[in-house]
Design an enzyme around this catalytic site. Structure first.
Site, short mmCIF file in Angstrom:
data_model
loop_
_atom_site.label_atom_id
_atom_site.label_comp_id
_atom_site.label_asym_id
_atom_site.label_seq_id
_atom_site.Cartn_x
_atom_site.Cartn_y
_atom_site.Cartn_z
N TYR A 72 -3.21 -1.09 6.12
CA TYR A 72 -3.98 -0.92 4.88
C TYR A 72 -3.19 -1.41 3.67
CZ TYR A 72 -6.37 2.41 8.00
OH TYR A 72 -7.02 3.01 9.04
N TRP A 85 -9.52 7.50 -2.30
CA TRP A 85 -9.12 8.90 -2.11
C TRP A 85 -7.69 9.01 -1.61
CZ3 TRP A 85 -11.34 12.74 2.04
CH2 TRP A 85 -11.40 12.16 3.30
N ASP A 86 -7.19 7.94 -0.95
CA ASP A 86 -5.77 7.93 -0.61
C ASP A 86 -4.93 8.07 -1.87
OD1 ASP A 86 -7.31 6.41 1.44
OD2 ASP A 86 -5.37 6.25 2.44
N TYR A 114 -6.35 -7.77 6.32
CA TYR A 114 -7.38 -6.70 6.41
C TYR A 114 -8.76 -7.32 6.32
CZ TYR A 114 -9.98 -2.42 5.58
OH TYR A 114 -10.87 -1.38 5.70
N GLN A 123 -15.47 6.53 -2.46
CA GLN A 123 -14.95 7.52 -1.49
C GLN A 123 -14.91 8.90 -2.14
OE1 GLN A 123 -11.14 5.87 -0.21
NE2 GLN A 123 -11.91 5.66 1.86
N GLY A 166 -15.14 8.45 4.13
CA GLY A 166 -13.71 8.59 4.43
C GLY A 166 -13.47 9.00 5.88
N ASP A 181 -14.83 7.51 8.76
CA ASP A 181 -15.63 6.37 9.19
C ASP A 181 -16.43 6.50 10.49
OD1 ASP A 181 -13.80 5.81 7.24
OD2 ASP A 181 -13.14 3.91 8.07
N TRP A 240 -11.68 9.25 13.84
CA TRP A 240 -12.25 10.52 13.36
C TRP A 240 -13.09 11.22 14.43
CZ3 TRP A 240 -10.70 12.61 8.84
CH2 TRP A 240 -10.09 11.76 7.90
N GLU A 280 -0.95 8.27 10.74
CA GLU A 280 -2.25 8.42 10.09
C GLU A 280 -3.00 9.61 10.71
OE1 GLU A 280 -4.56 4.93 10.80
OE2 GLU A 280 -6.00 5.34 9.20
N GLN A 297 2.07 6.28 6.93
CA GLN A 297 0.83 6.38 6.16
C GLN A 297 1.13 7.15 4.87
OE1 GLN A 297 -2.12 5.07 7.29
NE2 GLN A 297 -3.54 5.94 5.80
C1 9WN Z 1 -12.09 1.78 5.61
C2 9WN Z 1 -7.16 4.05 4.10
C3 9WN Z 1 -8.54 4.37 4.68
C4 9WN Z 1 -8.95 5.83 4.44
C5 9WN Z 1 -10.18 6.24 5.24
C6 9WN Z 1 -9.95 5.86 6.71
C7 9WN Z 1 -9.66 4.37 6.82
C8 9WN Z 1 -10.77 2.19 6.28
C9 9WN Z 1 -10.62 1.48 7.62
O1 9WN Z 1 -8.50 4.05 6.07
O2 9WN Z 1 -10.80 3.63 6.39
O3 9WN Z 1 -12.17 2.28 4.33
O4 9WN Z 1 -10.42 0.27 7.60
O5 9WN Z 1 -10.72 2.10 8.66
O6 9WN Z 1 -11.04 6.24 7.48
O7 9WN Z 1 -10.41 7.60 5.10
O8 9WN Z 1 -9.21 6.04 3.09
O9 9WN Z 1 -6.21 4.98 4.55
#
Ligand code: 9WN
Length: 470
Positions: A46, A52-53, A100, A128, A193, A195, A389, A432, A447
């Site tokens: 990421y 929200w992160d 990404y 989010q 959040g 997914d 999740w 994560e 993470q």
């Molecule tokens: C899509 C960054 C994010 C979190 C989410 C988590 C995951 C993204 C992904 O990663 O989502 O937004 O590519 O899977 O589900 O809660 O904010 O950590």
């Protein structure tokens, strides 16, 4: 109202020496991901700023550096849309193009919306859960422990960020709740959040995926086992929904009219209630107008009422509501603890929720490595111990429960979640998410928000100043 004083109720005596390595490791993770003014969610998986992160990260950073914590939120809110929306991703222009997907190129369309902020950097047009007001208040609270100068600076920060937070919550109470139900509508699982949670299976199953170009699963490059990430059928639907959102020009009203995925999300809505309570406290500090305070109070009250209507007495949990199918989505996941997160739940409801949390359906399952609630109940058909999740244990979800239990006066239970979470991370690292039975770390390593919640948990047992110097 939530009180900053309650937060220290569960202070336990931890020998600073024993925790120093964990503090140092958490600091290291945040340092590694620090992009100067904002923090990427994780090293490789990421590489951008997630909404929200960033809020959770700001909470952790508050214990290291108040100014830097404030900057985290400031950077995010610099990309707020005209409508008040805070985008779910702000894309890092320096991230390698194949890091990404879907990245900035895919979402560049959002920049053509008259409501979008100037680009680059590009943003997505989703949002989010709104943890941000909770984070802003936390920064101010921690600053109060640091000293007068820090508190004065933090108060200035609250004055600066308050109008943006207010606009964000107003957007959620209006554009995302045209029915005035108190519940926030999401139009993509990414907005929740959580997914690939089975919460969304029913609503996604009804979607027919149309013509789409082939797309790369870049996320699979960063993990060892593809079953840890959403499946292809889920990704097809995610990208199909993105295509429809783009086709609607990222226009909220158009999306609301035509979109096949419209769901009232109880976790999002509960976080908004708690965030509105935090916003009320901020409003008090910055001396906001009575009119605005009344509005925020009304939003919080409406949110509680909405959640009450989603309460399922048989499951002892709250359920999301599928607006298109006009029915609740009956799946037991951590999102069901929404009333606990919203706070001020009825006493009988609190008892029911705690019973559920302690039961074999969640943290009381006898085979768990640590007594922490799996993201989806192992009793559910859609449960999968390794898949994202669908079952793994998520530290941020545990932070939300811990924080909510303290506010509910359940100090002992909160302390148990905190202790078990710290043990888990000390032993397995800043993953994560974790396999609930074996405890194996999964998904991304290093993470950021995992490190951030660790710092906040540790601040509960050691003073922030000691964390700063450790
Ligand atoms: C899509 C960054 C994010 C979190 C989410 C988590 C995951 C993204 C992904 O990663 O989502 O937004 O590519 O899977 O589900 O809660 O904010 O950590």
């Amino acid at each position: 109202m939530m009180s900053s004083r309650n937060i220290s109720v569960v202070r336990t005596e931890i020998a600073l020496g024993a925790e120093v390595p964990l503090i140092a490791r958490a600091r290291h993770v945040l340092h590694l991901n620090d992009m100067g003014g904002w923090t990427r969610a994780a090293l490789s998986l990421y590489p951008h700023q997630w909404s929200w992160d960033s809020a959770f990260i700001a909470i952790g950073l508050a214990h290291l550096d108040i100014r830097r914590a404030a900057q985290e939120l400031r950077t995010l809110f610099a990309h707020q849309w005209m409508t008040g929306k805070v985008p779910h991703i702000v894309f890092n222009p320096t991230a390698p193009p194949d890091s990404y997907y879907p990245g900035a190129d895919h979402w560049a369309c959002a920049a053509s919306s008259p409501d979008a902020p100037p680009a680059p950097p590009y943003t997505s047009c989703l949002c989010q859960p709104p943890v941000h007001a909770i984070a802003a208040l936390r920064i101010w609270e921690v600053a109060g422990h640091v000293g007068e100068k820090a508190r004065a600076e933090a108060t200035d920060f609250l004055r600066e960020i308050y109008p943006r937070l207010f606009a964000w919550h107003r957007y959620l109470a209006t554009f995302r709740d045209p029915e005035r139900s108190g519940l926030v509508t999401i139009y993509h699982p990414w907005a929740s959040g959580t997914d690939n949670s089975p919460r969304w299976d029913g609503a996604l199953a009804a979607i027919e995926v149309g013509e789409m170009d082939a797309y790369p699963r870049l996320d699979l490059k960063h993990i060892d086992d593809p079953s840890e990430r959403p499946a292809s059928a889920e990704y097809d639907r995610y990208l199909w929904l993105v295509k429809l959102i783009k086709r609607a020009g990222c226009d909220e009203r158009a999306i609301y009219r035509s979109h096949p995925f419209l769901v009232k999300d109880v976790l999002f809505s509960a976080i908004l209630v708690a965030a509105n309570e935090a916003l009320l406290e901020i409003a008090e500090v910055v001396k906001a107008s009575d009119e605005e305070r009344e509005l925020v109070e009304r939003w919080a009250g409406r949110g509680r009422k909405g959640l009450e209507e989603c309460w399922d007495e048989k499951l002892n949990l709250c359920l999301d509501y599928d607006l298109r199918a006009d029915k609740p989505l009956r799946v037991r996941t951590v999102a069901g603890f929404a009333p606990l997160i919203a706070g001020q739940q009825r006493p009988e409801q609190l008892t029911a929720l705690l019973g559920e949390l302690d039961s074999v359906a969640f943290a009381g399952h006898p085979e768990l490595r640590w007594p922490l609630p799996p993201s989806t109940s192992p009793k559910e058909m859609g449960f999968h111990a390794r898949s994202y999740w669908r079952g793994p244990v998520w530290p941020v979800a545990n932070w939300l429960l811990w924080w909510s239990l303290i506010r509910a006066g359940e100090a002992e239970r909160a302390a148990q979640i905190r202790r078990a979470s710290l043990d888990q991370i000390a032993e397995e690292g800043f993953a994560e998410y974790f396999e609930p039975f074996s405890g194996e770390p999964l998904g991304s390593g290093e993470q950021s928000w995992t490190a951030a919640v660790v710092l906040d948990w540790l601040a509960d047992g050691v003073r922030s100043a000691e964390i700063r110097t450790a």
